[in-house]
Scaffold this motif. Sequence first.
Motif, PDB file in Angstrom:
ATOM      1  N   THR A 337       0.904  -1.254  -0.114  1.00 15.95           N
ATOM      2  CA  THR A 337       0.106   0.057   0.108  1.00 15.95           C
ATOM      3  C   THR A 337       0.896   1.054   0.004  1.00 15.95           C
ATOM      4  OG1 THR A 337      -1.749  -0.968   1.063  1.00 15.95           O
ATOM      5  CG2 THR A 337      -1.870   1.179   1.335  1.00 15.95           C
ATOM      6  N   TRP A 338       0.668   2.221  -0.882  1.00 18.97           N
ATOM      7  CA  TRP A 338       1.523   3.219  -1.035  1.00 18.97           C
ATOM      8  C   TRP A 338       1.644   4.231  -0.101  1.00 18.97           C
ATOM      9  CZ3 TRP A 338       4.959   2.866  -4.599  1.00 18.97           C
ATOM     10  CH2 TRP A 338       5.884   3.601  -4.630  1.00 18.97           C
ATOM     11  N   PRO A 339       2.978   4.311   0.460  1.00 14.46           N
ATOM     12  CA  PRO A 339       2.973   5.362   1.750  1.00 14.46           C
ATOM     13  C   PRO A 339       3.165   6.817   1.476  1.00 14.46           C
ATOM     14  CG  PRO A 339       5.138   4.515   1.166  1.00 14.46           C
ATOM     15  CD  PRO A 339       4.121   4.057  -0.095  1.00 14.46           C
ATOM     16  N   GLU A 340       3.073   7.778   2.326  1.00 17.24           N
ATOM     17  CA  GLU A 340       3.625   9.023   2.278  1.00 17.24           C
ATOM     18  C   GLU A 340       4.951   9.112   2.126  1.00 17.24           C
ATOM     19  OE1 GLU A 340       1.586  11.831   2.730  1.00 17.24           O
ATOM     20  OE2 GLU A 340      -0.099  10.989   3.685  1.00 17.24           O
ATOM     21  N   LEU A 341       5.256   9.783   0.881  1.00 15.81           N
ATOM     22  CA  LEU A 341       6.689   9.461   0.391  1.00 15.81           C
ATOM     23  C   LEU A 341       6.966  11.122  -0.402  1.00 15.81           C
ATOM     24  CD1 LEU A 341       7.484   6.527  -1.984  1.00 15.81           C
ATOM     25  CD2 LEU A 341       8.498   7.091   0.292  1.00 15.81           C
TER      26      LEU A 341
END
Length: 356
Positions: A337-341
């Motif tokens: 699941t895509w993180p805050e990056l």
Amino acid sequence: MPSNTPRPPTPAAVLCGLAGWVPPRVVTNGELAERLDTDDAWIRTRTGIRSRHVAEPGQATSDLAVEAGRLALRTAGTDAVDAVDTVIVTTTTPDRPCPATAPVVAARLGLAGAAAFDVGAVCTGFVYGLATAAGLIASGAAGGVLLIGADTYSTIVDPLDRANAIIFGDGAGAVVLRAGEAHEPGAVGHFDLGSDGAREDLITVAAGGSRQRSTGAEPTHAELHFAMRGREVYRHAVTRMAASARIALDKAGWKTDDVDHFVPHQANLRILHSVADDLGLPRERCVTDVDAVGNTGAASIPLALADAAAGQRIRPGDRVLLTAFGGGLTWGSCLLTWPELAPPPHPHPRPERTTP
Ligand code: UT7
């Protein structure tokens, strides 16, 4: 430890930095058509590729890996960078047979003393590298990993081989992984990995290893260069990637429709669309930059991710499926699941988009 004491959770590898880098020189289909019996329309309709980037003479895989690695470290937080104690480079085009490429990359990035080694799984290398990194973090052997997929196919593809010269490009993509928890956004997991060495003949560079050297015979021009049985590889790529993706989805309990972004190894746009069709995924969910960079081997998935993240096409909370296929044969998939990056810089300008 007494048996009633709860075990601390096994640490997961969590994505916290990402970047891609390609050498500046662009080779368009038109430029290839000047020296090969091919044309722009054939290349675009058969592969979806419009251009690729090519390293300069003297530029090696480590040079590309260092650029991508430096940018990825810049996007990760200071704590994560401080925790990086392991550097993995995955490549089919190491600087030389000995030593591995990763130690020199680590030293040039100021990470001397870090554990550093290469992973070889041809175009599946990045997914194998992610699984290796996740295992090292889970065991406590690594506190943080810089994983770089980098390849300079221009050094092994015969420039006069029209079937392969049109497909491959040079590039590097890197991720930083920190120790975290399995339920966190960014945690990589639910891996499927596989191989079929009985079909080693489908993708090869015959010379340069112990098999050829032990014969004592001088290698031929063909043996020194990359060879691929394209049509057969195409069929295997579609069936193996679709099957692997399904296994990873089943392990996670995700339905196909849960996938917001499918990020396959960028072999050929037709292959990517066939896999998406096989899985029942709308083609629009397929992340691709193959038009701009071609097939960049072990770099292709992190480069495509960096391109999509730079353009904010992947957003925090999105569910992502990575699937790769390559020589060996090898294949693999995993989910996150895509993180805050921190958004990475755009790895390359987009070629002008016209309808193929
Ligand atoms: O990264 C590892 C995984 N790699 C892949 O997954 C790549 C898999 N394979 C492919 O992407 C495709 O097989 C290729 C792009 C390599 C070739 O496309 P294809 O549609 O499978 O073409 P083909 O090899 O079946 O060749 C069709 C025709 C042949 O001519 P004849 O025998 O039908 O007269 C080839 O000689 O196209 C010809 N051809 C070309 N024509 C113009 C092959 N390459 C070219 C070219 N330009 N560059």
